[in-house]
Scaffold this active site. Structure first.
Site, mmCIF file in Angstrom:
data_model
loop_
_atom_site.group_PDB
_atom_site.id
_atom_site.type_symbol
_atom_site.label_atom_id
_atom_site.label_comp_id
_atom_site.label_asym_id
_atom_site.label_seq_id
_atom_site.Cartn_x
_atom_site.Cartn_y
_atom_site.Cartn_z
ATOM 1 N N CYS A 2 0.836 -1.189 0.000
ATOM 2 C CA CYS A 2 0.000 0.000 0.000
ATOM 3 C C CYS A 2 0.876 1.246 0.000
ATOM 4 O O CYS A 2 1.911 1.287 0.655
ATOM 5 C CB CYS A 2 -0.949 0.068 1.186
ATOM 6 N N LYS A 588 6.058 -4.608 -4.264
ATOM 7 C CA LYS A 588 7.514 -4.489 -4.165
ATOM 8 C C LYS A 588 7.983 -4.344 -2.722
ATOM 9 O O LYS A 588 9.029 -4.855 -2.343
ATOM 10 C CB LYS A 588 7.971 -3.278 -4.980
HETATM 11 O O1 M6R Z 1 12.554 -5.004 -0.105
HETATM 12 P P1 M6R Z 1 13.179 -6.321 0.248
HETATM 13 O O2 M6R Z 1 14.427 -6.604 -0.503
HETATM 14 O O3 M6R Z 1 13.372 -6.459 1.742
HETATM 15 O O4 M6R Z 1 12.119 -7.419 -0.146
HETATM 16 C C1 M6R Z 1 12.310 -8.746 0.212
HETATM 17 C C2 M6R Z 1 11.404 -9.647 -0.583
HETATM 18 O O5 M6R Z 1 10.055 -9.337 -0.334
HETATM 19 C C3 M6R Z 1 11.682 -9.566 -2.092
HETATM 20 O O6 M6R Z 1 12.992 -9.923 -2.378
HETATM 21 C C4 M6R Z 1 10.702 -10.465 -2.856
HETATM 22 O O7 M6R Z 1 10.995 -11.802 -2.637
HETATM 23 C C5 M6R Z 1 10.692 -10.107 -4.332
HETATM 24 N N1 M6R Z 1 9.384 -10.360 -4.840
HETATM 25 C C6 M6R Z 1 11.693 -10.836 -5.138
HETATM 26 O O8 M6R Z 1 11.547 -10.707 -6.500
#
Ligand code: M6R
Length: 593
Positions: A2, A588
């Site tokens: 969000c 994201k």
């Molecule tokens: O923002 P972050 O790197 O902490 O996010 C971690 C994961 O949520 C993120 O890497 C997720 O697995 C993505 N969808 C990978 O493509």
């Protein structure tokens, strides 16, 4: 998850729309904008992606509040979309987070006669505010009531409202919030700094437990601590981070573009940072125990870093943030934790960092988003500087994290910083050559077309390439919606082999190292059962059904092996006609638990 964007300025609704487009990566199920005109709040909501929106015109207003949603409570419907308007239309509210005690609060509101129209936990906050206003016989929502009600909510929540008497208020707990302003005394509230409209000049980061309140009539802006009710004086800092204008160019998607950019962003991860890298390695050398912490793709990068640290002789354990419980008693002031997060706002990760800090552990973070919560909490923080990653699936940020970990390993095992930079430049050159080899690129595209026919795919890796196999499988799931499992080549014969039948596709990552012989064994076991082995390796072999040639580099086997699998995944999704930049159900920045 969000995104919140609010604006007090000329043409506020238009600015909010633009701001929301910039934070759409935080959730793209639905969106909504509330605007104030002549004491009346109107709300416009829609399901679907903002980026698909054409020709939308908003009335000229000075105060607007918007939201992009990633559904947690209640399906993707217009009614569940934010902002939620109070029944007496005196305020409209948006939320980023989850009200963890929502069932209890909802029951109480229902027994008090409150009628819910949506299925969201957000409407509970609206109901509680209205209830409190009624109790206090207030016709409009004031900061005291806003702060009081907020304290009844559990969970990580950031909420914002506009009121019909011209106030913009927000409270942060967990999920990020920043305030921007300019010399005209225009204001914006936003979930990230890069989304702020270009006419904003200065910003502050709102800390957890703080309320920001702006009164359009008096132009007064105040920050207060919601518990102590004390006013906090915060100094606005110049905005030195602007969203890089990023076009998809000939690539057609951000994801494909960002995969290609990996060949050029490499030097940025280390350049000019010798001092900080040496500081980090000193902290690691002085530690009793090292932990690495992250979620999702970032956790495969930290997993690889912990693996390299163990190879270098350090006690290092990789923790997935959401499974940290059993480690909690091990954290102390002699522990150092390396944390990777593209966004720096991942709730699961940040919550464990908070706990670690309470126990005195030192935090080294590697983040790609300026001004993030994780950066603020760290003893030493690195900015990846690979540029904004606009596709939801992580590619170049993951790549940067792996490079960061490899650099730490190189320093700990005696390589000079200067030699590392030379090595990186050589690698960059080889990667560029590889990307411009049409034959290899065409082969990957053709293989991708072929593989879309399959519903299941397995990925094998080992040693240096174990975490690359896990990441490859995750990308396949996220983008091409194919069931993919990554596992060690050594695991195959312990169970998974039961699933290998005629033509089962198995993607194999092979390094020219001591694991090669065992990987070849696994590959022949797959072939013996009729499986199809698609092998990413430097050299071809009769055992391979298909061979994808790697760049001819001395080092960085993980990084060079991950690229062909990212490309293959991206092409597979494109062949299937999916939106590779905004895959279904994902966001994201995962700011809820
Ligand atoms: O923002 P972050 O790197 O902490 O996010 C971690 C994961 O949520 C993120 O890497 C997720 O697995 C993505 N969808 C990978 O493509």
């Amino acid at each position: 998850m969000c995104g919140i964007y609010a604006s007090y300025s000329k043409n506020a609704a238009k600015k909010v729309l633009l701001g929301l487009k910039r934070i759409e990566y935080r959730g793209y199920d639905s969106w909504g904008i509330a605007s104030l005109k002549s004491g009346n709040i109107s709300v416009r909501k829609q399901i679907g992606k903002l980026s698909n929106l054409k020709d939308i015109v908003f009335e000229q207003v000075d105060l607007s509040l918007g939201h992009t949603r990633w559904a947690t409570h209640g399906g993707v419907t217009k009614i569940n979309a934010h902002p939620h308007l109070a029944k007496n239309k005196s305020f409209a509210l948006v939320q980023n987070g989850v009200v963890e005690n929502y069932q209890d609060l909802k029951e109480k509101l229902i027994s008090a006669g409150y009628e819910f129209v949506s299925e969201t936990d957000t409407e509970i906050i609206v109901g509680l505010l209205e209830q409190e206003m009624e109790k206090k016989a207030e016709k409009t929502l004031n900061p005291e009531i806003f702060a009081k009600v907020f304290q009844n909510l559990s969970g990580r929540n950031t909420i914002a409202v506009i009121t019909n008497d011209g106030r913009l208020m927000a409270i942060r707990h967990g999920s990020p919030l920043l305030v921007g302003k300019n010399s005209r005394r225009d204001y914006c509230f936003s979930s990230d700094i890069l989304s702020m409209s270009d006419d904003m000049e200065e910003y502050i980061i709102v800390d957890s437990g703080e309320m920001v309140s702006f009164n359009c009539a008096t132009k007064e802006f105040v920050v207060t601590n919601i518990e102590t009710k004390m006013v906090i004086v915060k100094k606005f800092a110049p905005i030195d981070h602007r969203a890089e204008v990023s076009e998809k160019n000939e690539f057609g998607s951000y994801m494909l573009k960002e995969i290609h950019e990996q060949a050029t962003v490499l030097p940025r991860v280390v350049s000019g940072l010798e001092k900080n890298f040496l500081l980090a390695t000193k902290m690691l050398k002085d530690a009793d125990q090292i932990f690495t912490l992250a979620c999702g793709s970032a956790s495969f990068a930290t997993g690889n870093t912990a693996y390299l640290l163990r190879k270098a002789g350090y006690k290092a354990s990789a923790i997935e943030a959401y499974e940290a419980d059993s480690y909690l008693n091990l954290f102390n002031k002699y522990s150092v934790c390396i944390v990777y997060s593209q966004s720096g706002e991942t709730a699961d990760t940040n919550e464990i960092v908070e706990l670690m800090k309470k126990k005195g552990a030192k935090i080294i973070s590697v983040v790609n988003m300026p001004g993030s919560t994780l950066t603020q909490m760290s003893d030493l923080s690195f900015m990846l500087r690979v540029g904004p990653e606009l596709a939801v699936a992580s590619t170049k940020a993951f790549f940067g994290q792996v490079l960061w970990g490899t650099t730490i390993y190189d320093i700990l095992t005696g390589l000079k910083f200067n030699d590392i930079e030379i090595k990186i430049n050589e690698f960059e050159h080889k990667l560029k050559e590889w990307f411009s080899n049409n034959e290899i690129q065409k082969k990957i595209e053709n293989l991708a077309k072929d593989l879309t026919k399959h519903e299941h795919l397995f990925v094998l890796g080992r040693g240096d390439l174990y975490y690359a196999s896990l990441e490859s499988a995750l990308k396949l799931k996220e983008i091409s919606y194919i069931h993919a499992e990554g596992f060690s080549g050594g695991e195959l014969k312990h169970g998974v082999i039961a699933l290998i039948t005629k033509n089962t596709p198995v993607l194999c990552l092979v390094a020219e190292d001591k694991n090669k012989a065992n990987m070849l064994n696994a590959i022949s076991e797959v072939r013996a059962r009729g499986g199809r082995t698609i092998v990413i390796a430097k050299q071809d072999n009769d055992l391979y059904s298909d061979w994808i040639q790697l760049p001819d580099t001395r080092d960085y086997i993980f990084l060079s092996s991950i690229i062909p699998s990212q490309l293959m995944t991206c092409y597979m999704a494109m062949v299937k006609g999916y939106d590779v930049d905004k895959p279904r159900n994902l966001a994201k920045s995962v700011t809820v638990k």
